[in-house]
Motif scaffolding. Structure first.
Motif, PDB file in Angstrom:
ATOM      1  N   THR A  10      56.350  25.784 -26.831  1.00 29.46           N
ATOM      2  CA  THR A  10      55.368  26.820 -26.530  1.00 29.46           C
ATOM      3  C   THR A  10      55.547  27.950 -27.528  1.00 29.46           C
ATOM      4  OG1 THR A  10      55.441  26.300 -24.161  1.00 29.46           O
ATOM      5  CG2 THR A  10      54.510  28.425 -24.793  1.00 29.46           C
ATOM      6  N   LEU A  11      54.460  28.422 -28.085  1.00 32.17           N
ATOM      7  CA  LEU A  11      54.529  29.499 -29.072  1.00 32.17           C
ATOM      8  C   LEU A  11      54.991  30.792 -28.410  1.00 32.17           C
ATOM      9  CD1 LEU A  11      53.901  30.248 -32.055  1.00 32.17           C
ATOM     10  CD2 LEU A  11      51.640  30.976 -31.258  1.00 32.17           C
ATOM     11  N   ALA A  12      56.029  31.422 -28.973  1.00 34.49           N
ATOM     12  CA  ALA A  12      56.533  32.696 -28.462  1.00 34.49           C
ATOM     13  C   ALA A  12      56.174  33.854 -29.390  1.00 34.49           C
ATOM     14  CB  ALA A  12      58.050  32.629 -28.274  1.00 34.49           C
ATOM     15  N   THR A  13      55.726  33.548 -30.609  1.00 35.44           N
ATOM     16  CA  THR A  13      55.251  34.565 -31.548  1.00 35.44           C
ATOM     17  C   THR A  13      53.820  34.955 -31.174  1.00 35.44           C
ATOM     18  OG1 THR A  13      56.622  33.666 -33.328  1.00 35.44           O
ATOM     19  CG2 THR A  13      54.757  35.020 -33.998  1.00 35.44           C
ATOM     20  N   GLU A  14      53.434  36.203 -31.446  1.00 34.36           N
ATOM     21  CA  GLU A  14      52.058  36.627 -31.218  1.00 34.36           C
ATOM     22  C   GLU A  14      51.109  35.730 -31.995  1.00 34.36           C
ATOM     23  OE1 GLU A  14      50.882  38.908 -29.202  1.00 34.36           O
ATOM     24  OE2 GLU A  14      52.860  39.529 -28.476  1.00 34.36           O
ATOM     25  N   ARG A  15      50.020  35.306 -31.358  1.00 34.12           N
ATOM     26  CA  ARG A  15      49.117  34.326 -31.947  1.00 34.12           C
ATOM     27  C   ARG A  15      48.412  34.837 -33.212  1.00 34.12           C
ATOM     28  NH1 ARG A  15      47.811  29.940 -29.092  1.00 34.12           N
ATOM     29  NH2 ARG A  15      45.787  29.780 -30.130  1.00 34.12           N
ATOM     30  N   ASP A  16      48.225  36.153 -33.334  1.00 34.81           N
ATOM     31  CA  ASP A  16      47.479  36.670 -34.485  1.00 34.81           C
ATOM     32  C   ASP A  16      48.366  37.004 -35.683  1.00 34.81           C
ATOM     33  OD1 ASP A  16      48.746  38.835 -33.391  1.00 34.81           O
ATOM     34  OD2 ASP A  16      47.009  40.164 -33.412  1.00 34.81           O
ATOM     35  N   VAL A  17      49.663  36.687 -35.599  1.00 34.62           N
ATOM     36  CA  VAL A  17      50.563  36.919 -36.735  1.00 34.62           C
ATOM     37  C   VAL A  17      50.156  36.016 -37.897  1.00 34.62           C
ATOM     38  CG1 VAL A  17      52.936  36.611 -37.563  1.00 34.62           C
ATOM     39  CG2 VAL A  17      52.508  37.699 -35.351  1.00 34.62           C
ATOM     40  N   VAL A  18      49.986  36.604 -39.088  1.00 31.27           N
ATOM     41  CA  VAL A  18      49.545  35.852 -40.267  1.00 31.27           C
ATOM     42  C   VAL A  18      50.714  35.083 -40.870  1.00 31.27           C
ATOM     43  CG1 VAL A  18      48.601  36.017 -42.605  1.00 31.27           C
ATOM     44  CG2 VAL A  18      47.699  37.477 -40.781  1.00 31.27           C
ATOM     45  N   ILE A  19      50.497  33.786 -41.091  1.00 35.24           N
ATOM     46  CA  ILE A  19      51.514  32.959 -41.749  1.00 35.24           C
ATOM     47  C   ILE A  19      51.252  32.901 -43.248  1.00 35.24           C
ATOM     48  CG2 ILE A  19      52.566  30.668 -41.876  1.00 35.24           C
ATOM     49  CD1 ILE A  19      51.761  30.242 -38.984  1.00 35.24           C
ATOM     50  N   VAL A  20      50.053  32.468 -43.634  1.00 38.40           N
ATOM     51  CA  VAL A  20      49.701  32.404 -45.054  1.00 38.40           C
ATOM     52  C   VAL A  20      48.290  32.946 -45.252  1.00 38.40           C
ATOM     53  CG1 VAL A  20      51.195  30.439 -45.591  1.00 38.40           C
ATOM     54  CG2 VAL A  20      48.855  30.031 -44.848  1.00 38.40           C
ATOM     55  N   HIS A  21      48.056  33.441 -46.462  1.00 37.17           N
ATOM     56  CA  HIS A  21      46.732  33.912 -46.861  1.00 37.17           C
ATOM     57  C   HIS A  21      46.533  33.580 -48.327  1.00 37.17           C
ATOM     58  CE1 HIS A  21      43.145  36.431 -47.136  1.00 37.17           C
ATOM     59  NE2 HIS A  21      43.655  36.947 -48.240  1.00 37.17           N
TER      60      HIS A  21
END
Length: 206
Positions: free
Chosen positions: A170-181
Motif C-alpha cells: 500500500t502506498l504510504a507516500t503522498e499520491r501527488d509527490v512527483v517522481i519524474v518529469h
C-alpha cells in the motif's frame, strides 16, 4: 533460499575508549532495539554490515542475528549506520527487531526502465523522488519499484499515485509527490494545451 544470518556478541563496555579499542580489533559497536526485549549493546563485524548495505535489498534486508551462540535468534534489519568521513568504513550500526506478522512503512527505491521519448529528442529527465514509502509485511518488501519511462515526452510527469504496486503493498507516500518529469531542451517552451477559444476564425470584413 536460506535466510542470511550473522553472529554477534554482547558487550558491556561502552563509550569512546572501548569503542576505539573495539574498532582497532577489527569489530564495531552495534545496538539492537525494538519490541518487548529492550535495547542490547552488541559487537558485530563491519564486513557483515557492509555486505548487507551493499546487497540488492540494502537496509531492507531481513536477517537473523545470532547473539553469543544463543538458541533463539533475533529477526532484524539495519535501521541506521555510521560511516567514517574519509574511508567510508562502517563505524556503528543500529539494528531494529522485526515482527514478521506486523505491517510497517518501508522506503523502497524506484528503478527507471527504458529511455524516454523526450530524452531521445534532446530533452532532460528530472528524477526527483528516488524512493517511495510503502506499507507491507517485512517479507513482502520488494527489492525496488520499477517505473517504465519509455513513453514519456516533453512536459510529462509521473507521480507516486501513478505507480502500479503489487497487491501486498500500500502506498504510504503522498499520491501527488512527483517522481519524474521530462523537460524540453533549454530555450524550448514546454507544450501547452491549446485554447479552443483562440482558434475561432475571424469574420471577413464587409
Amino acid at each position: 533460499m536460506a535466510q542470511l544470518s550473522i553472529p554477534a556478541s554482547s558487550r558491556t563496555a561502552v563509550g569512546k575508549g572501548p569503542n576505539r579499542r573495539l574498532r582497532a580489533a577489527g569489530m564495531i559497536p552495534a545496538v539492537v532495539y525494538g519490541g518487548a526485549a529492550g535495547s542490547r549493546s552488541l559487537t558485530v563485524s563491519p564486513r557483515h554490515v557492509t555486505d548487507i548495505v551493499r546487497s540488492p535489498r540494502g537496509v531492507n534486508t531481513i536477517f537473523a542475528l545470532e547473539i553469543d551462540g544463543e538458541e533463539s535468534v533475533e529477526q532484524v534489519m539495519i535501521h541506521d549506520y555510521q560511516l567514517h568521513p574519509l574511508d567510508h568504513s562502517v563505524l556503528h550500526a543500529d539494528l531494529m527487531r522485526v515482527d514478521p506478522e506486523k505491517a510497517s512503512d518501508w522506503h523502497v527505491p524506484v528503478h527507471l526502465e527504458g529511455e524516454s521519448v523526450g530524452v531521445k529528442r534532446g530533452g532532460h529527465l528530472d528524477f526527483i523522488t528516488r524512493s517511495l514509502a510503502v506499507s507491507c509485511l517485512p517479507h513482502d518488501i520488494p527489492e525496488f519499484l520499477p517505473l517504465a519511462i519509455g513513453e514519456l515526452d516533453y512536459g510529462d510527469t509521473v507521480r507516486a499515485g501513478d505507480i502500479d504496486l503489487p497487491e501486498a503493498l500500500t502506498l504510504a507516500t503522498e499520491r501527488d509527490v512527483v517522481i519524474v518529469h521530462v523537460s524540453p531542451p533549454k530555450g524550448t517552451d514546454e507544450p501547452e494545451q491549446e485554447d479552443e477559444s483562440e482558434e475561432t476564425e475571424e469574420e471577413p470584413e464587409e
